[in-house]
Write a protein that holds these residues in place. Sequence first.
Motif, short mmCIF file in Angstrom:
data_model
loop_
_atom_site.label_atom_id
_atom_site.label_comp_id
_atom_site.label_asym_id
_atom_site.label_seq_id
_atom_site.Cartn_x
_atom_site.Cartn_y
_atom_site.Cartn_z
N MET A 9 27.61 15.58 26.12
CA MET A 9 28.02 14.27 25.62
C MET A 9 28.50 13.38 26.75
O MET A 9 28.51 12.18 26.66
N SER A 10 28.93 14.04 27.86
CA SER A 10 29.47 13.24 28.95
C SER A 10 28.39 12.32 29.52
O SER A 10 28.68 11.36 30.19
N ALA A 11 27.13 12.63 29.24
CA ALA A 11 26.04 11.82 29.77
C ALA A 11 26.13 10.37 29.28
O ALA A 11 25.55 9.49 29.85
N GLN A 12 26.88 10.17 28.23
CA GLN A 12 26.96 8.80 27.72
C GLN A 12 28.31 8.16 28.00
O GLN A 12 28.53 7.03 27.65
N SER A 13 29.17 8.94 28.63
CA SER A 13 30.54 8.45 28.74
C SER A 13 30.70 7.35 29.75
O SER A 13 31.76 6.80 29.91
N GLY A 14 29.68 7.05 30.50
CA GLY A 14 29.85 5.81 31.24
C GLY A 14 29.43 5.67 32.67
O GLY A 14 29.11 4.58 33.07
N MET A 15 29.38 6.72 33.47
CA MET A 15 29.05 6.43 34.85
C MET A 15 27.60 5.97 34.99
O MET A 15 27.30 4.99 35.64
N VAL A 16 26.71 6.73 34.37
CA VAL A 16 25.29 6.43 34.53
C VAL A 16 24.76 5.73 33.29
O VAL A 16 24.85 6.25 32.20
N ASP A 17 24.24 4.56 33.49
CA ASP A 17 23.54 3.90 32.42
C ASP A 17 22.21 4.62 32.24
O ASP A 17 21.39 4.64 33.16
N PRO A 18 22.00 5.25 31.08
CA PRO A 18 20.79 6.08 30.92
C PRO A 18 19.50 5.29 31.18
O PRO A 18 18.49 5.86 31.57
#
Lengths: 288, 239
Positions: free
Chosen positions: B1-10
């Motif tokens: 879920m961390s993939a969406q938490s903010g550093m990288v804009d998918p």
Amino acid sequence: MADPKAEQVSLSPFMAMFEDFRSNLDEHHDRRERVIKSSRDITASSKKIIFTLQRVRVLGCPVPQFAVKSNAQYWETIGKHIKGLGADLHGVNAYRYERQVTGGLQEFIEALSFQHYLETQTLITYEEATARILKMGELSAPIHLSPQDYVLGIFDMIGELMRFSITSMATNGKIPTGKAKPRKPKEDITEEQPEDRMDIDNEVSLSSESQKPRNVLDDLRELRLALEMFNTQGDPKFGSDVEKKMGVMRECVDKVEKALYSLVVRGKERPKGWMPEVQAERRAEVSY
Amino acid sequence: MSAQSGMVDPAIFQDLQTRVDEDAAVRDELKDLVQTLEKHNRQISFVLSRAHSTPVSKLSAVLEEAESSAEQIVESIGKLSQSASKLPYYKFNSLWSRQVQDAAFNLLFWAWLGGDQDGHIQGRLLTIEELGIVLKIPVNLKDRDEFHLTIEEYLQALISLVEELARLARNSVTMEDYERPLLINRFVKDLLAGFQILNLKNDSLRRRSDGLKYRVKDVEDVVYDLSLRNLIPKKSEEK
């Protein structure tokens, strides 16, 4: 020209043709040399910028004055060289010297994305990076930044994030963490898409604490995931470059995880209320 | 879920993935065209290799057979050119450069043997412009970004030509043709003189052109052997 050569000139019927080739090839080699030189100078300046940025200790706000001041000249040098490259890398030659320019561009992306991360705690986008190159070189037509160079530069930037976190842990005894509530939601609105994403995410991933700011390790893991998911099939050269950097990248994330582990596990030995920050010996244990 | 938490804009990596995948698709399409060209190159060199064992008097048949192969080469280069001209030239030219060099060499050799003329007069060099006309592609383009024959490719083809002619000089003697080695001797010397005025950097062109002088020497040795045995025809004796 030496005498024996001059003699041959008069004999060979092909001389005029070869003379034309010579001037064309000379032009090409001169251009190539200029590109190599610029690429090297961009690399050198980028390294200096990164070096200064490694002295920054805070995450999520504009870089401190000392870094701005000392880096201004290097950004300027890079801009000058980008401008020079613009003159050579256009039209039919836009991609001709890719192999010569790639080193400099990757290093530049490393510096650019590192500073961008320190300031905003987000990853600079490909478009932002391209726009920056255009602006810095005061170019009418952009010099081409390949997606490959961008990705490879980001791989290198991970090494900087590792160094940044380790140094921070060694000196402050904690992993660099983004600014909490006041700053972060604001940035999420400007830098990223929906602000409601925050809420969803907090519900899922965090049970006890809400609105917990991300630390560098969270970001490293996220970046690692994104890079690992990237499919490089169909571009063998890029694939092998990525493969080389992938190992290094994983090691970097591992190092930070290990450092944080020892920070936590050794922190537990201390008497209650004994905060790691006030502790001087910490330095030795997680030094890098 | 961390993939969406903010550093990288998918969207960043999705977009890059699309770009890289598109390039891969283009590369696949070009590879097919290059393979066709490679096939035709093999075909013409198969035909032309008979020049090493066919006396000049009977060469016409070989050259005429080669002509249809040459037409195929021109056709496959035409298709390649059509696809490649939509793309930045130097982004993909490594895919076809080798085969274009081979095609250039094959046609240079064919023309040297006289294949492009009715009288089949041997010993002629197609200039880069003439070769471009035969191949129906522009040469040494500077002002626009399209498919073309580069100077480097032409020079590589010239080196191959010298290597082939050095072989032909020996084989001519085997066929008791004592005149052709003299023609070749003069021709390769003229080419070597041309290469000597180029300022080559340390690249593949440089490495291969360094070998030219040995090929020229090979031909000289043949001429020497002939003159030693008084086999050189009087009328075309060298000055």
